[in-house]
Scaffold this motif. Structure first.
Motif, PDB file in Angstrom:
ATOM      1  N   ASP A   1      -1.395  -0.927  -0.176  1.00 26.50           N
ATOM      2  CA  ASP A   1      -1.620  -2.280   0.319  1.00 26.50           C
ATOM      3  C   ASP A   1      -0.647  -3.256  -0.318  1.00 26.50           C
TER       4      ASP A   1
ATOM      5  N   TRP B   1      -4.778  -6.087   3.988  1.00 23.54           N
ATOM      6  CA  TRP B   1      -3.714  -5.156   3.637  1.00 23.54           C
ATOM      7  C   TRP B   1      -4.238  -3.756   3.401  1.00 23.54           C
ATOM      8  N   SER B   2      -5.403  -3.668   2.850  1.00 22.55           N
ATOM      9  CA  SER B   2      -5.920  -2.330   2.568  1.00 22.55           C
ATOM     10  C   SER B   2      -6.251  -1.598   3.865  1.00 22.55           C
TER      11      SER B   2
ATOM     12  N   ALA C   1      -2.948  -0.645   5.282  1.00 23.74           N
ATOM     13  CA  ALA C   1      -2.401   0.466   4.497  1.00 23.74           C
ATOM     14  C   ALA C   1      -3.126   1.767   4.820  1.00 23.74           C
TER      15      ALA C   1
END
Length: 271
Positions: free
Chosen positions: A101, A89-90, A93
């Motif tokens: 995220d 997710w990071s 993001a």
DNA sequence: AAGTGATCCAACCGCTGGCTA
DNA sequence: TTAGCCAGCGGTTGGATCACT
């Protein structure tokens, strides 16, 4: 080894943040900068653990955070990047300026999985992607969430070829372009490759590679002078000496219809 | 209007790896 | 080399809100 307790949990507040706490935290960080999360609460006069402060700042108070209204373009990019990177997710993001995220993760789990499941419904041989069957019924749209896509797009999604979603084991991404990267190591061909211990699937290795890949942002986000964003100079992320431009909200995203394709192609070529 | 279940998302939890003494 | 601290990550939870009956 070496794992410290997050916080003593004695005498520390938990749960939703009050506006007073928010302002205390924001003011302190504005004056003293980020970092030193462990000692920050005490210095700022907050009865919170440092971890909680960091999360609140990163996901809510940080300047330039966009909230809600994830555009179709952003959504498309999330789906594509997730197909390439899995639950990183990071990293995802990092490609969606202003998005956190946490927000992307939530959006994925609440909106996109449903959509993908709907699209996968005719393909019975495909696994069910929903994390929790209990949480996959109707769609509700609050004012903080984007309107439902037009029926035509739904139908299109349903008829579109199923996106292959690879879900590699989640690993911590070493300091990279998304947060506090140093491209020096990349330039010198070195990689700290903490995940190098893992054998790693092709997508995983590609993601690993991506973590250290300098991105030609200007070529992707060709900004006009007026596109410097909601907060002017604040709309630049400082990343290890590199300045990454941040899009001016969804306007910029939608302004270049080819941008997402470029980003996606860029990732794809690394696989 | 009230009750119930579904949904969303902010916040928490536990783990990992980098750094340092 | 080892152990401890720290920041960051992804997974999960639970309260608030919404929608339906």
């Amino acid at each position: 080894m070496g794992r410290s307790p997050c916080c003593s949990k004695v005498g520390l507040r938990r749960g939703p943040w009050s506006t007073k706490e928010d302002s205390l935290l924001a003011n302190f960080i504005q004056q003293n900068g980020e970092g030193q999360w462990r000692s920050l609460p005490k210095k700022a006069g907050l009865l919170r653990c440092g971890k909680s402060c960091r999360l609140r700042w990163m996901n809510y108070l940080r300047p330039g955070i966009k909230r809600g209204n994830i555009s179709e373009d952003e959504e498309d990019l999330i789906v594509r990047l997730h197909g390439l990177l899995g639950n990183r997710w990071s990293l995802i993001a990092g490609r969606l300026p202003g998005r956190t995220d946490n927000e992307i993760k939530n959006y994925w789990n609440t909106h996109l999985l449903k959509k993908l499941n709907a699209a996968a419904a005719p393909h019975k041989d495909l696994p069910n992607l929903a994390p929790n069957p209990k949480r996959s019924k109707k769609t509700k749209q609050s004012n903080a969430t984007p309107p439902p896509p037009p029926p035509a797009k739904e139908a299109e999604a349903a008829s579109a070829p199923m996106i292959k979603v690879c879900v590699p084991k989640a690993i911590r991404v070493s300091p990279s372009f998304s947060r506090s990267s140093s491209y020096d190591s990349l330039a010198s061909g070195a990689s700290n490759s903490d995940s190098g211990s893992g054998s790693g699937s092709a997508p995983e290795k590609a993601a690993e590679k991506l973590a250290f890949m300098p991105v030609a942002w200007p070529s992707i986000f060709e900004l006009d002078e007026g596109d410097y964003g909601v907060c002017g100079a604040d709309d630049y992320f400082l990343n290890g000496g590199y300045i990454l431009p941040v899009l001016n909200h969804s306007d910029s995203i939608s302004s270049d219809v080819n941008m997402l394709e470029k980003v996606y192609d860029e990732y794809l070529q690394l696989l």
